[in-house]
Design a protein around this motif. Structure first.
Motif, PDB file in Angstrom:
ATOM      1  N   ALA A  51       0.816  -1.213   0.000  1.00  0.00           N
ATOM      2  CA  ALA A  51       0.000   0.000   0.000  1.00  0.00           C
ATOM      3  C   ALA A  51       0.851   1.265   0.000  1.00  0.00           C
ATOM      4  N   LEU A  52       2.003   1.217   0.668  1.00  0.00           N
ATOM      5  CA  LEU A  52       2.797   2.425   0.877  1.00  0.00           C
ATOM      6  C   LEU A  52       3.911   2.625  -0.152  1.00  0.00           C
ATOM      7  N   LEU A  53       4.432   1.541  -0.729  1.00  0.00           N
ATOM      8  CA  LEU A  53       5.566   1.671  -1.650  1.00  0.00           C
ATOM      9  C   LEU A  53       5.111   2.208  -3.007  1.00  0.00           C
ATOM     10  N   PRO A  54       5.968   2.983  -3.668  1.00  0.00           N
ATOM     11  CA  PRO A  54       5.624   3.536  -4.997  1.00  0.00           C
ATOM     12  C   PRO A  54       5.823   2.497  -6.101  1.00  0.00           C
ATOM     13  N   ILE A  55       4.951   1.492  -6.133  1.00  0.00           N
ATOM     14  CA  ILE A  55       5.040   0.414  -7.123  1.00  0.00           C
ATOM     15  C   ILE A  55       4.278   0.848  -8.373  1.00  0.00           C
ATOM     16  N   PRO A  56       4.930   0.940  -9.510  1.00  0.00           N
ATOM     17  CA  PRO A  56       4.226   1.408 -10.710  1.00  0.00           C
ATOM     18  C   PRO A  56       3.152   0.419 -11.151  1.00  0.00           C
ATOM     19  N   GLY A  57       1.988   0.955 -11.476  1.00  0.00           N
ATOM     20  CA  GLY A  57       0.906   0.133 -11.999  1.00  0.00           C
ATOM     21  C   GLY A  57       0.264  -0.797 -11.001  1.00  0.00           C
ATOM     22  N   LYS A  58       0.414  -0.540  -9.723  1.00  0.00           N
ATOM     23  CA  LYS A  58      -0.178  -1.440  -8.734  1.00  0.00           C
ATOM     24  C   LYS A  58      -1.673  -1.210  -8.623  1.00  0.00           C
ATOM     25  N   THR A  59      -2.379  -2.237  -8.197  1.00  0.00           N
ATOM     26  CA  THR A  59      -3.796  -2.140  -7.922  1.00  0.00           C
ATOM     27  C   THR A  59      -3.987  -1.841  -6.434  1.00  0.00           C
ATOM     28  N   ASP A  60      -5.242  -1.858  -5.959  1.00  0.00           N
ATOM     29  CA  ASP A  60      -5.485  -1.633  -4.535  1.00  0.00           C
ATOM     30  C   ASP A  60      -4.936  -2.800  -3.725  1.00  0.00           C
ATOM     31  N   SER A  61      -4.844  -2.623  -2.414  1.00  0.00           N
ATOM     32  CA  SER A  61      -4.250  -3.644  -1.538  1.00  0.00           C
ATOM     33  C   SER A  61      -5.269  -4.625  -0.970  1.00  0.00           C
ATOM     34  N   ASP A  62      -6.502  -4.575  -1.446  1.00  0.00           N
ATOM     35  CA  ASP A  62      -7.560  -5.530  -1.096  1.00  0.00           C
ATOM     36  C   ASP A  62      -7.773  -5.597   0.420  1.00  0.00           C
ATOM     37  N   TRP A  63      -8.018  -4.439   1.021  1.00  0.00           N
ATOM     38  CA  TRP A  63      -8.184  -4.388   2.471  1.00  0.00           C
ATOM     39  C   TRP A  63      -9.461  -5.079   2.938  1.00  0.00           C
ATOM     40  N   GLY A  64     -10.430  -5.246   2.048  1.00  0.00           N
ATOM     41  CA  GLY A  64     -11.641  -5.958   2.437  1.00  0.00           C
ATOM     42  C   GLY A  64     -11.386  -7.420   2.769  1.00  0.00           C
ATOM     43  N   TYR A  65     -10.349  -7.997   2.168  1.00  0.00           N
ATOM     44  CA  TYR A  65      -9.989  -9.390   2.443  1.00  0.00           C
ATOM     45  C   TYR A  65      -8.961  -9.508   3.560  1.00  0.00           C
ATOM     46  N   ALA A  66      -8.272  -8.423   3.881  1.00  0.00           N
ATOM     47  CA  ALA A  66      -7.070  -8.478   4.710  1.00  0.00           C
ATOM     48  C   ALA A  66      -7.286  -9.077   6.098  1.00  0.00           C
ATOM     49  N   TRP A  67      -8.507  -9.006   6.642  1.00  0.00           N
ATOM     50  CA  TRP A  67      -8.732  -9.522   8.001  1.00  0.00           C
ATOM     51  C   TRP A  67      -8.694 -11.055   8.035  1.00  0.00           C
ATOM     52  N   ILE A  68      -8.992 -11.706   6.918  1.00  0.00           N
ATOM     53  CA  ILE A  68      -9.072 -13.173   6.925  1.00  0.00           C
ATOM     54  C   ILE A  68      -7.710 -13.820   7.197  1.00  0.00           C
ATOM     55  N   PRO A  69      -6.630 -13.420   6.509  1.00  0.00           N
ATOM     56  CA  PRO A  69      -5.328 -14.021   6.827  1.00  0.00           C
ATOM     57  C   PRO A  69      -4.709 -13.509   8.121  1.00  0.00           C
ATOM     58  N   VAL A  70      -5.407 -12.655   8.841  1.00  0.00           N
ATOM     59  CA  VAL A  70      -4.967 -12.245  10.184  1.00  0.00           C
ATOM     60  C   VAL A  70      -5.736 -13.022  11.255  1.00  0.00           C
TER      61      VAL A  70
END
Length: 248
Positions: free
Chosen positions: A209-228
Motif C-alpha cells: 500500500a505504501l511503496l511507490p510500485i508502478p501500476g499497482k492495484t489496490d491492496s484488497d483491504w476488504g480481504y485483509a482480516w481473513i489471513p490475520v
C-alpha cells in the motif's frame, strides 16, 4: 541480541525469501518466471528453514503471531512477551517486503498486471467466498500449530537465558517445521494461498500500500482480516486440542 530483535530479523528473512520466490515466479523477465506453484511452496518452506535456523536459538523462531499466541495459550510462552514479539514480527515482515521491492526494482514497471504485483506481497482467494476462505486459513494454521506442538520434542523447555520458551525440535532443528510448511502449501494452499501467518500477510500488504510500485492495484483491504484472524483462530484451536490431549 534480544528475542524481539531476533524475531524482527527472522521475520524479515522469512518474507524476503518467501515473497522473493513469488516475485521470481510472477514478475516479467525474471529468471524464474512461470516456474510454478511447486517452486513457490518450496521457496517458502526453505525460507522458514533459514529464518528459524538463524534466530531460533535466541527467540524460539516464532516469526508468526499465530505461533506466538498459540504457544502462549498452550503455556509454552509467557503472555507478557506476546506484544513485543508481534510488533517485531510485523515490522520485520514490512521490511522484508520492502527489500523484495528493491531487489526486483526494474521488473515492477515491466509487469502489467497489478493483481500479480499484489500477489507477491500478500494472499488472495482463488474463489472469493468469505466463510470458505476463513475456514481454509483456520484449517491450514491448525495443521501448522498442531504439528509444531506435537512433533517429538519438549515444547516446554526454558533455554539457558531464561528469557523465552523455545520450541526445541532436536538435532534436525528447523527442518520439520519447514517440511510442514511445504506440505501445507502443496496440499492446502489452493483456496487462499495459505497465509497461515498474520505478519507474513499484513506486513507486506502494508508495504504494498505504501511503496511507490508502478501500476499497482489496490491492496484488497476488504480481504485483509481473513489471513490475520483465521490463522490466530486456527493456532489457538490447535493449542487447546493439544492441551486437552494432555500435551502428549
Amino acid at each position: 541480541m534480544s528475542p524481539p530483535l531476533a524475531e524482527f530479523l527472522g521475520t524479515m528473512l522469512l518474507v524476503l525469501l518467501g515473497d522473493g520466490v513469488v516475485a521470481n515466479v510472477l514478475l516479467e523477465k525474471s529468471k524464474g518466471q512461470n516456474s510454478g506453484w511447486i517452486v513457490i511452496t518450496a521457496g517458502w518452506a526453505f525460507a522458514v528453514f533459514v529464518a528459524v535456523g538463524v534466530v531460533g536459538r535466541i527467540s524460539g523462531g516464532h516469526l508468526n503471531p499465530a505461533v506466538t499466541i498459540a504457544l502462549a495459550t498452550a503455556g509454552a510462552f509467557p503472555w507478557s512477551s506476546v506484544l513485543a514479539y508481534i510488533v517485531a514480527q510485523m515490522a520485520g515482515a514490512f521490511v522484508g517486503a520492502a527489500l523484495v521491492w528493491i531487489m526486483y526494482y526494474p521488473h515492477w514497471a515491466g509487469t502489467p498486471s497489478g493483481e500479480l504485483k499484489r500477489a507477491i506481497f500478500c494472499t488472495a482467494p482463488a474463489i472469493r467466498n468469505t466463510p470458505a476462505n476463513f475456514t481454509a486459513e483456520v484449517i491450514g494454521t491448525f495443521v501448522l500449530l498442531f504439528g509444531v506442538l506435537a512433533f517429538p520434542k519438549n515444547a516446554f523447555v526454558t533455554p539457558p537465558s531464561g528469557s523465552v520458551m523455545i520450541v526445541d525440535l532436536g538435532a534436525l532443528g528447523a527442518l520439520p517445521v519447514a517440511l510442514l510448511v511445504w506440505v501445507i502449501g502443496l496440499s492446502l494452499g489452493g483456496p487462499t494461498g495459505c497465509a497461515i501467518n498474520p505478519a507474513r500477510d499484513l506486513g507486506p500488504r502494508l508495504a504494498h500500500a505504501l511503496l511507490p510500485i508502478p501500476g499497482k492495484t489496490d491492496s484488497d483491504w476488504g480481504y485483509a482480516w481473513i489471513p490475520v484472524i483465521g490463522p490466530i483462530v486456527g493456532g489457538v484451536l490447535a493449542a487447546v486440542l493439544y492441551m486437552a490431549l494432555g500435551k502428549y
